[in-house]
Design an enzyme around this catalytic site. Structure first.
Site, PDB file in Angstrom:
ATOM      1  N   ILE A 115       0.830  -1.204   0.000  1.00  0.00           N
ATOM      2  CA  ILE A 115       0.000   0.000   0.000  1.00  0.00           C
ATOM      3  C   ILE A 115       0.862   1.250   0.000  1.00  0.00           C
ATOM      4  CG2 ILE A 115      -2.088  -0.955   1.065  1.00  0.00           C
ATOM      5  CD1 ILE A 115      -1.118   0.164   3.740  1.00  0.00           C
ATOM      6  N   CYS A 116       0.366   2.293  -0.664  1.00  0.00           N
ATOM      7  CA  CYS A 116       1.004   3.611  -0.576  1.00  0.00           C
ATOM      8  C   CYS A 116      -0.107   4.646  -0.661  1.00  0.00           C
ATOM      9  CB  CYS A 116       2.047   3.805  -1.671  1.00  0.00           C
ATOM     10  SG  CYS A 116       1.406   3.858  -3.336  1.00  0.00           S
ATOM     11  N   ALA A 117       0.249   5.903  -0.917  1.00  0.00           N
ATOM     12  CA  ALA A 117      -0.760   6.959  -0.861  1.00  0.00           C
ATOM     13  C   ALA A 117      -1.805   6.806  -1.950  1.00  0.00           C
ATOM     14  CB  ALA A 117      -0.082   8.322  -0.944  1.00  0.00           C
TER      15      ALA A 117
END
Lengths: 101, 417
Positions: A7-9
């Site tokens: 996951i990231c932004a």
């Protein structure tokens, strides 16, 4: 079968790393499931996950995210910055699997 | 420098974590992201209807099609506040694992309650688009967050009408939102009544005058905008996703200014679309890495980062160089390039050379130059093209300096073997 979720932004750069990791898994003939998405769309109910990998750009939220998902039995770690930058899928995959064993 | 870095890190990390972890701000940001499709659809039709080729616009006008082509714009960006009233409340309650759909509906009801409508001479009730678009955005945000909090509170307290056993769960669910619906309608009904007694006439006018206009003036000023951009890059220098933090506060303001410009209510060039037009100069960094750096590490990184850079994805550069906590990179990435490139675009807009941005949203992932063309703004595309060598020149000395230290290190390890 191991499930790895990145996951990231926005889920953009992690999806690039996801591709590299999937390629590495194919070469090594490993039975893993790798997905990538924005942090906001991650739902452990819908997305079976053994280990949750955080892009370094959101690892400043590691504590908060750990508190949320570790009680559900999901391992939460952030990806090594240099490996992330160089998109070393094989190395990230190896490290993640090592943590699961 | 080291001490200062550590001190700054100590302040910035927890603040960033707090802002990004704040439930309300998170919901606002998520709510806005989930209506991105709404704004993109509206923008596409706006751009088609206003494409700067006289033959095209004349054809549309003569055929009487302009108004029809603009319908999708009018009912998307023109009704922005309505969509956000739902999505923000929905996002908040989803994160709390409550009945998100009901919360979204109750939020819509509450938003409409505080929005004044008129009765025409035929006795028909009419809503004016006025407060339903960008002008009503802040009321929508506030109402959505309050409603979401009330819904979560009531659900946690278990103040619902309990159905006897045997009643299908679907029916029970229909009654579940009764209590929050009643409480919120009553609350916002009182708010609407109280504000109707004041000289403002509605809570919309009050919030617009005392919150939205000042915030737009702040975020839409040259200084406010540049500060925001530098802050984003400063956070990135610490390895924090800058927009994720700054955007969760500034997105309503910057998107709101764009929507206001589309509606002809603002002439400030600063907003989301200016930010995406200027970009993060990632392409320029990759050019420096690929063609002007000598160390194996940076050359290799240039190749890895190039495809991402085309689509304005900067993470490989940020973490691969790494720019993070790299003393060589502080001046160029945090101060020099963001300020100069943004001012370069500002100069273009302020001088009138570059036609103003309409305010239509084009995805951040559209490559530069193509971005300008999609906006139907040829000069903007040219400006984006010129900004590439500009940033290359600004980055160059700093990357060369850092590259030299890497070359030295690489030679050392090689001779050491």
């Amino acid at each position: 079968m191991k499930n790895i979720t990145l996951i990231c932004a926005m889920g953009m750069s992690t999806s690039m790393l996801m591709k590299k990791m999937q390629e590495a898994a194919k070469v090594k003939q490993l039975d893993v499931n790798i997905a990538a998405m924005a942090e906001s769309s991650f739902d452990p109910g819908k997305m079976q996950t053994d280990i949750l990998l955080l892009g370094p750009q959101i690892s400043f939220r590691l504590d908060e995210i750990k508190r949320k998902y570790e009680p559900m039995g999901i391992k939460v770690v952030s990806v090594n910055m240099a490996d992330y930058g160089m998109m070393r899928g094989d190395k990230v995959l190896e490290d993640a699997l090592a943590l699961l064993n | 420098m080291d001490k200062l870095t550590k001190a700054l890190e100590k302040v910035l990390m927890p603040i960033s974590a707090k802002i990004s972890g704040n439930k309300s701000l998170q919901a606002v940001a998520k709510g806005f992201i989930s209506i991105l499709t709404v704004t993109l659809v509206g923008s596409i039709f706006y751009l088609i209807g206003n494409f700067p080729v006289p033959a095209w616009t004349n054809f549309l006008t003569n055929a009487g099609l302009t108004n029809y082509i603009l319908i999708p714009y009018n009912v998307t960006i023109g009704l922005l506040a309505v969509y956000t009233a739902f999505t923000i409340s929905y996002a908040y309650v989803t994160a709390e694992k409550g009945d998100a759909f009901s919360a979204g509906i109750v939020s819509l009801i509450s938003f409409f309650i505080v929005t004044p409508f008129v009765t025409n001479e035929n006795g028909e009730l009419l809503y004016n688009f006025n407060w339903l678009g960008s002008k009503g955005l802040f009321v929508a945000i506030i109402v959505a967050v309050i409603v979401a909090k009330i819904c979560v509170f009531i659900e946690k307290k278990g103040w619902t009408i309990k159905m006897p056993e045997g009643v299908p769960p679907y029916v029970g669910k229909a009654f579940a939102c009764l209590a929050p619906g009643f409480v919120c309608s009553l609350l916002f009904g009182i708010v609407a009544y109280v504000f109707a007694l004041t000289s403002f006439g509605s809570v919309h006018q009050f919030i617009f005058n005392y919150l939205q206009i000042p915030l737009y003036a702040l975020g839409g000023s040259l200084i406010g905008y540049l500060l925001g951009q530098v802050l984003i890059q400063l956070l990135w220098w610490f390895g924090i996703h800058g927009f994720n933090v700054v955007g969760s506060v500034m997105m309503p303001i910057w998107l709101g200014i764009d929507a206001a410009r589309l509606a002809g209510e603002s002439s400030s060039p600063f907003g989301m679309s200016m930010m995406t037009a200027v970009g993060q100069s990632t392409v320029s960094v990759v050019i420096v890495l690929m063609f002007f750096c000598k160390s194996k590490q940076l050359k290799q990184l240039g190749k890895v980062a190039a495809p991402a850079a085309v689509f304005n994805i900067g993470e490989p550069v940020v973490f691969g160089v790494p720019n993070v906590l790299n003393p060589y990179m502080f001046i160029p990435t945090v101060i020099l390039v963001p300020l100069v490139t943004n001012l370069f675009f500002y100069f273009g807009f302020a001088s009138g050379i570059v036609p103003p941005l309409s305010g239509a949203q084009v995805s951040m992932q559209v490559p530069v130059v193509l971005y300008g063309l999609v906006q139907g703004n040829w000069i903007l595309a040219l400006w984006q093209l010129l900004a590439i060598p500009l940033a290359v020149v600004l980055f160059m000395p700093f990357y060369k300096m850092y590259d030299k230290t890497l070359v030295d290190r690489e030679q050392e390890t090689e001779s050491g073997e």
